[in-house]
Enzyme design. Structure first.
Site, short mmCIF file in Angstrom:
data_model
loop_
_atom_site.label_atom_id
_atom_site.label_comp_id
_atom_site.label_asym_id
_atom_site.label_seq_id
_atom_site.Cartn_x
_atom_site.Cartn_y
_atom_site.Cartn_z
N ASN A 218 98.02 64.40 -5.43
CA ASN A 218 98.85 65.56 -5.07
C ASN A 218 97.95 66.65 -4.50
O ASN A 218 96.74 66.45 -4.35
CB ASN A 218 99.64 66.05 -6.29
N PHE A 331 101.36 74.46 -17.76
CA PHE A 331 101.87 75.05 -16.53
C PHE A 331 103.14 74.30 -16.15
O PHE A 331 103.33 73.14 -16.57
CB PHE A 331 100.86 74.89 -15.39
N LYS A 345 110.40 72.33 -20.28
CA LYS A 345 109.05 71.76 -20.53
C LYS A 345 108.39 72.44 -21.72
O LYS A 345 107.71 71.79 -22.52
CB LYS A 345 108.18 71.92 -19.28
O1 PMT Z 1 94.84 73.39 -8.44
P1 PMT Z 1 95.42 74.48 -7.56
O2 PMT Z 1 95.40 74.11 -6.10
O3 PMT Z 1 94.80 75.83 -7.84
O4 PMT Z 1 96.98 74.62 -7.91
C1 PMT Z 1 97.36 75.13 -9.15
C2 PMT Z 1 98.56 74.32 -9.74
C3 PMT Z 1 99.78 74.51 -8.85
C4 PMT Z 1 98.20 72.85 -9.84
C5 PMT Z 1 98.79 74.93 -11.16
O5 PMT Z 1 99.12 76.28 -11.06
C6 PMT Z 1 99.91 74.19 -11.87
O6 PMT Z 1 101.09 74.50 -11.75
N1 PMT Z 1 99.52 73.15 -12.68
C7 PMT Z 1 100.47 72.21 -13.32
C8 PMT Z 1 100.87 71.15 -12.33
C9 PMT Z 1 101.86 70.15 -12.93
O7 PMT Z 1 101.55 69.01 -13.02
O8 PMT Z 1 102.98 70.68 -13.36
P2 PMT Z 1 104.21 69.82 -14.03
O9 PMT Z 1 105.33 70.81 -14.07
O10 PMT Z 1 104.42 68.57 -13.28
O11 PMT Z 1 103.68 69.49 -15.48
C10 PMT Z 1 103.92 70.32 -16.59
C11 PMT Z 1 102.73 70.31 -17.54
O12 PMT Z 1 102.54 69.00 -18.03
C12 PMT Z 1 101.42 70.72 -16.89
O13 PMT Z 1 100.70 71.54 -17.79
C13 PMT Z 1 100.70 69.39 -16.65
O14 PMT Z 1 99.28 69.55 -16.72
C14 PMT Z 1 101.22 68.56 -17.82
N2 PMT Z 1 101.27 67.12 -17.57
C15 PMT Z 1 102.09 66.59 -16.62
C16 PMT Z 1 102.17 65.22 -16.46
C17 PMT Z 1 101.37 64.38 -17.27
N3 PMT Z 1 101.40 63.08 -17.16
N4 PMT Z 1 100.56 64.92 -18.20
C18 PMT Z 1 100.50 66.27 -18.37
O15 PMT Z 1 99.74 66.77 -19.20
#
Ligand code: PMT
Length: 416
Positions: A218, A331, A345
């Site tokens: 991504n 996040f 979440k």
């Molecule tokens: O890296 P940059 O270019 O600075 O961009 C920053 C960002 C947009 C990546 C950051 O601000 C951000 O939003 N990070 C979380 C990205 C994400 O995967 O979001 P999500 O809504 O899909 O996941 C929710 C949470 O679950 C996140 O904390 C993620 O780390 C976690 N997750 C998701 C899937 C997975 N299999 N395991 C996880 O731990």
């Protein structure tokens, strides 16, 4: 230990509500000095506050205490928080421009304590670009706001401008004052307030391989997670950064663990949980991976090609199940219904705080130096933050993590 708050009351119809705020602050254990502007005197008598607080109300810049110290300096030095509720457009303008022509505006410019402002005014004044610019300016300086509510206003207009709930204001004020007092008492400078904390941060994307030369990934650049690592290090924390493949130079003075796939990240995170006190998951982990990785490069054949994907393990949710008293921050990267999805979440992953960012918004999300986020906490509090650099947002996240820690400790002490 009693927290000390200066309650600034300015001249608007909601000034009478400051009496209720004063009562609630006292019920929550705060010692309160009331400071009224000249205009506030037209709406409520100082005697009301004096009777409730049992303390002299401050109304003039020229007042001195028994030691003949300039009163505003002695108040400025002793308080843990300056709360202004209700705050008019006029006082916001004075604060924003450093005008110090009465006691309250002089107090703002002379106190090292944090400031919390609950504005109340006519809807047109609230929406005016001058007011909004002043608020932005103050937010950038670290001033916190509890925004007014919408409804029927005293000026007989409908819209945003009514003072927020008085209990909410008082509760938030005491939380901030407790945190600021903790920093002062530990005689740490505010920017070394993470001494003793072990912060685990994840950053960047993961890669999920299809074959030896192709993968799914991504747009994460790692900038958000790296900014968090730098901020936590600068504030005295022991930092471990678990990072997916990015092209950034990691900050000096921290432990860096390089990973590639979501499985690598899962294992590395779990290896580091026991020694961590605060965990922040900024990484963009792939939600799906190919259900098998071809050993050799897949050859082109046919018009179309299908991949079967399987879900990866949700790392942050797996930490949520075993976190004990650790602070867990995730996040939410969203493109629609940002708050609704983030709230889900927060609950499903058992987080203490979720940082929701709209990754479609200008200057926000992936691969930019800035971000605009909303904090949502487990106890239902929501804070919309303005656009700021990722470093500034990191400091706000760390401030919030400490606040959550103080609150957790307090509730543990109460139940013990
Ligand atoms: O890296 P940059 O270019 O600075 O961009 C920053 C960002 C947009 C990546 C950051 O601000 C951000 O939003 N990070 C979380 C990205 C994400 O995967 O979001 P999500 O809504 O899909 O996941 C929710 C949470 O679950 C996140 O904390 C993620 O780390 C976690 N997750 C998701 C899937 C997975 N299999 N395991 C996880 O731990």
């Amino acid at each position: 230990m009693v927290v000390k708050i200066a309650l600034g009351v300015t001249g608007c119809i909601g000034a009478y509500k400051a009496a209720q705020i004063l009562r609630t602050l006292q019920e929550l254990g705060a010692e309160v000095d009331v400071v009224m502007t000249r205009n506030a005197l037209s709406f409520i008598q100082p005697l009301t506050f004096q009777a409730l607080s049992g303390r002299q109300v401050i109304t003039e810049t020229s007042d001195t205490n028994e030691d003949s110290e300039i009163l505003h300096i002695s108040v400025a030095q002793k308080i843990d928080l300056l709360l202004v509720a209700p705050a008019t457009a006029n006082i916001l303008a004075k604060f924003a421009h450093g005008i110090a022509d009465d006691f309250l505006s002089t107090l703002y410019i002379s106190t090292p304590a944090p400031t919390l402002i609950a504005p109340a005014m006519n809807v047109v004044m609230w929406q005016h670009p001058a007011t909004q610019e002043n608020i932005q300016k103050l937010r950038h300086r670290g001033v916190e706001f509890i925004e007014p509510e919408s409804g029927y206003l005293a000026c007989r207009m409908e819209g945003k401008g009514r003072l927020a709930d008085t209990d909410l204001i008082a509760k938030h004020a005491v939380e901030l004052a407790t945190l600021s007092q903790k920093r002062r008492l530990s005689s740490l400078s505010p920017n070394r307030d993470f001494l003793g904390e072990s912060v685990l941060i994840t950053a960047g994307p993961t890669r999920e391989y299809i074959d030896p030369v192709r993968f799914i990934t991504n747009r994460s650049s790692g900038k958000m997670g790296y900014a968090l690592a730098e901020a936590a290090r600068d504030r005295g924390a022991k930092v471990t950064l678990i990072t997916g493949p990015v092209s950034l130079q990691p900050p000096d003075g921290i432990t860096v663990v390089n990973v590639v796939t979501s499985k690598d990240m899962f294992d590395a995170v779990h290896n580091h949980i026991p020694q961590s006190t605060i965990i922040i998951k900024a990484a963009a982990v792939c939600d799906y991976r190919p259900n098998r990785v071809a050993k050799e490069k897949i050859k082109k054949s046919g018009e179309t090609f299908s991949l079967t994907l399987e879900q990866t393990d949700d790392i942050v949710a797996s930490i949520g199940k075993i976190k004990e008293d650790r602070i867990l921050i995730g996040f939410a990267a969203e493109t629609e219904k940002v708050i609704e999805h983030a709230e889900k979440k927060l609950i499903s992953k058992n987080l203490d705080l979720i940082v929701a960012n709209d990754v479609k918004a200008e200057g926000s999300g992936f691969d930019v130096d800035t971000n605009r986020a909303t904090f949502i906490t487990k106890d239902g509090q929501r804070q919309d933050l303005p656009l700021m650099t990722k470093r500034e947002l990191s400091d706000q996240i760390l401030d919030r993590a400490l606040k959550i820690k103080v609150l957790k400790q307090e509730s543990l002490n109460k139940t013990a």
